[in-house]
Design a protein around this motif. Structure first.
Motif, mmCIF file in Angstrom:
data_model
loop_
_atom_site.group_PDB
_atom_site.id
_atom_site.type_symbol
_atom_site.label_atom_id
_atom_site.label_comp_id
_atom_site.label_asym_id
_atom_site.label_seq_id
_atom_site.Cartn_x
_atom_site.Cartn_y
_atom_site.Cartn_z
ATOM 1 N N SER A 1 0.824 -1.198 0.000
ATOM 2 C CA SER A 1 0.000 0.000 0.000
ATOM 3 C C SER A 1 0.866 1.260 0.000
ATOM 4 C CB SER A 1 -0.918 -0.016 1.225
ATOM 5 O OG SER A 1 -1.656 1.167 1.314
ATOM 6 N N ALA A 2 1.919 1.255 0.793
ATOM 7 C CA ALA A 2 2.824 2.413 0.844
ATOM 8 C C ALA A 2 3.539 2.602 -0.492
ATOM 9 C CB ALA A 2 3.843 2.247 1.973
ATOM 10 N N ASP A 3 3.987 1.498 -1.098
ATOM 11 C CA ASP A 3 4.646 1.586 -2.409
ATOM 12 C C ASP A 3 3.704 2.165 -3.450
ATOM 13 O OD1 ASP A 3 6.871 0.424 -1.238
ATOM 14 O OD2 ASP A 3 6.464 -1.579 -2.042
ATOM 15 N N ALA A 4 2.445 1.723 -3.428
ATOM 16 C CA ALA A 4 1.454 2.234 -4.375
ATOM 17 C C ALA A 4 1.230 3.726 -4.151
ATOM 18 C CB ALA A 4 0.141 1.471 -4.230
ATOM 19 N N THR A 5 1.198 4.163 -2.890
ATOM 20 C CA THR A 5 0.993 5.582 -2.587
ATOM 21 C C THR A 5 2.143 6.427 -3.108
ATOM 22 O OG1 THR A 5 -0.317 5.011 -0.642
ATOM 23 C CG2 THR A 5 0.547 7.246 -0.734
ATOM 24 N N VAL A 6 3.361 5.951 -2.974
ATOM 25 C CA VAL A 6 4.515 6.688 -3.507
ATOM 26 C C VAL A 6 4.338 6.886 -5.012
ATOM 27 C CG1 VAL A 6 6.998 6.567 -3.951
ATOM 28 C CG2 VAL A 6 6.113 5.981 -1.681
ATOM 29 N N GLU A 7 3.928 5.841 -5.710
ATOM 30 C CA GLU A 7 3.725 5.942 -7.158
ATOM 31 C C GLU A 7 2.557 6.860 -7.503
ATOM 32 O OE1 GLU A 7 3.064 3.202 -11.156
ATOM 33 O OE2 GLU A 7 3.463 2.202 -9.246
ATOM 34 N N THR A 8 1.449 6.746 -6.786
ATOM 35 C CA THR A 8 0.308 7.605 -7.115
ATOM 36 C C THR A 8 0.613 9.067 -6.811
ATOM 37 O OG1 THR A 8 -0.782 7.202 -4.986
ATOM 38 C CG2 THR A 8 -1.452 5.815 -6.830
ATOM 39 N N PHE A 9 1.360 9.343 -5.749
ATOM 40 C CA PHE A 9 1.727 10.732 -5.461
ATOM 41 C C PHE A 9 2.622 11.290 -6.560
ATOM 42 C CE2 PHE A 9 0.976 11.369 -0.614
ATOM 43 C CZ PHE A 9 -0.329 10.961 -0.758
ATOM 44 N N ALA A 10 3.506 10.482 -7.126
ATOM 45 C CA ALA A 10 4.322 10.929 -8.261
ATOM 46 C C ALA A 10 3.418 11.233 -9.457
ATOM 47 C CB ALA A 10 5.365 9.868 -8.615
ATOM 48 N N GLN A 11 2.389 10.400 -9.658
ATOM 49 C CA GLN A 11 1.440 10.642 -10.748
ATOM 50 C C GLN A 11 0.635 11.904 -10.503
ATOM 51 O OE1 GLN A 11 0.996 5.877 -11.726
ATOM 52 N NE2 GLN A 11 -0.803 6.937 -10.988
ATOM 53 N N LEU A 12 0.302 12.185 -9.241
ATOM 54 C CA LEU A 12 -0.393 13.428 -8.910
ATOM 55 C C LEU A 12 0.506 14.613 -9.219
ATOM 56 C CD1 LEU A 12 -2.623 15.198 -7.761
ATOM 57 C CD2 LEU A 12 -1.859 14.556 -5.451
ATOM 58 N N ASP A 13 1.777 14.504 -8.886
ATOM 59 C CA ASP A 13 2.739 15.562 -9.219
ATOM 60 C C ASP A 13 2.713 15.860 -10.719
ATOM 61 O OD1 ASP A 13 4.313 17.188 -7.624
ATOM 62 O OD2 ASP A 13 6.014 15.815 -7.554
ATOM 63 N N GLU A 14 2.723 14.802 -11.526
ATOM 64 C CA GLU A 14 2.690 14.964 -12.987
ATOM 65 C C GLU A 14 1.402 15.652 -13.432
ATOM 66 O OE1 GLU A 14 3.178 11.014 -14.527
ATOM 67 O OE2 GLU A 14 5.222 10.840 -13.754
ATOM 68 N N LEU A 15 0.274 15.266 -12.853
ATOM 69 C CA LEU A 15 -1.002 15.889 -13.196
ATOM 70 C C LEU A 15 -0.993 17.367 -12.833
ATOM 71 C CD1 LEU A 15 -3.965 15.781 -14.154
ATOM 72 C CD2 LEU A 15 -4.573 15.145 -11.801
ATOM 73 N N LEU A 16 -0.457 17.704 -11.671
ATOM 74 C CA LEU A 16 -0.421 19.109 -11.247
ATOM 75 C C LEU A 16 0.401 19.961 -12.204
ATOM 76 C CD1 LEU A 16 -0.100 18.589 -7.417
ATOM 77 C CD2 LEU A 16 -2.092 19.475 -8.640
ATOM 78 N N VAL A 17 1.480 19.399 -12.753
ATOM 79 C CA VAL A 17 2.263 20.124 -13.760
ATOM 80 C C VAL A 17 1.376 20.442 -14.957
ATOM 81 C CG1 VAL A 17 4.169 19.910 -15.418
ATOM 82 C CG2 VAL A 17 4.512 19.223 -13.035
ATOM 83 N N THR A 18 0.600 19.452 -15.397
ATOM 84 C CA THR A 18 -0.316 19.646 -16.529
ATOM 85 C C THR A 18 -1.397 20.668 -16.205
ATOM 86 O OG1 THR A 18 0.033 17.358 -17.181
ATOM 87 C CG2 THR A 18 -1.889 18.441 -18.088
ATOM 88 N N LEU A 19 -1.989 20.548 -15.021
ATOM 89 C CA LEU A 19 -3.047 21.475 -14.629
ATOM 90 C C LEU A 19 -2.515 22.894 -14.478
ATOM 91 C CD1 LEU A 19 -4.946 19.367 -11.952
ATOM 92 C CD2 LEU A 19 -5.674 19.859 -14.294
ATOM 93 N N GLY A 20 -1.324 23.027 -13.921
ATOM 94 C CA GLY A 20 -0.708 24.345 -13.788
ATOM 95 C C GLY A 20 -0.491 24.992 -15.130
ATOM 96 N N ALA A 21 -0.043 24.182 -16.107
ATOM 97 C CA ALA A 21 0.191 24.693 -17.455
ATOM 98 C C ALA A 21 -1.134 25.073 -18.107
ATOM 99 C CB ALA A 21 0.914 23.647 -18.301
ATOM 100 N N SER A 22 -2.194 24.284 -17.838
ATOM 101 C CA SER A 22 -3.469 24.539 -18.511
ATOM 102 C C SER A 22 -4.186 25.759 -17.952
ATOM 103 C CB SER A 22 -4.374 23.312 -18.416
ATOM 104 O OG SER A 22 -4.826 23.120 -17.096
#
Length: 171
Positions: free
Chosen positions: A146-167
């Motif tokens: 569960s912790a490993d999955a959270t680390v990966e999903t938080f990285a994916q959230l970081d990527e989404l925020l970059v996209t949202l910030g740009a948009s």
């Protein structure tokens, strides 16, 4: 620029920390490059949530995402993987826009109560996710996957925020 982080890809420059703070609780923290309003929306708007919540490495998909993110509201997530489905559901105990979410995980009697706080700091958001399990055994059973999955999903959230910030014209 922080020289210790220079070799990491840009959207994943903020580390995620996972710490077992007691025999029943795990706390996950990460600094996100985006305002609390945007990070909070990524947690509460289904169209954003489903873009980052499922770890890509697991080969799963989020078939259904229902989030009624208000105090007393309910959520239901249905995942698909290799022809089978799995459901997670519960209710929101507390929803304070842009600063705090608390929900139950009702899919089993060993489900945690999850509290996520969003603290804005100079346009960035320090997020802390506390998962409090009913017993030491329940937390032990959840394991490190569960912790490993959270680390990966938080990285994916970081990527989404970059996209949202740009948009929205952010930098």
């Amino acid at each position: 620029m922080d020289a210790r982080r220079a070799s990491e890809p840009t959207p994943m420059k903020n580390p995620t920390t996972v710490e077992r703070t007691s025999e029943r609780e795990v706390v996950v923290t990460r600094l996100f490059d985006g305002p609390a309003r945007l990070v909070f929306e990524a947690w509460t708007k289904p169209e954003l949530f489903k873009q980052w919540w499922v770890p890509k490495s697991l080969g799963m998909s989020l078939l259904s995402c229902e989030l009624d993110a208000r105090t007393g509201g309910r959520y239901r997530l249905v995942y698909g993987h290799e022809g089978s489905t799995m459901e997670f559901h519960g209710k929101y105990i507390e929803v304070t826009p842009h600063s705090r979410l608390v929900w139950t995980n009702d899919e089993s009697e060993n489900g945690a109560v999850t509290t996520v706080t969003f603290e804005e700091q100079d346009g960035k958001t320090l997020l802390a996710m506390h998962e409090l399990y009913p017993s030491k055994e329940a937390l032990d059973a959840a394991g490190t996957g569960s912790a490993d999955a959270t680390v990966e999903t938080f990285a994916q959230l970081d990527e989404l925020l970059v996209t949202l910030g740009a948009s929205v014209g952010g930098s």
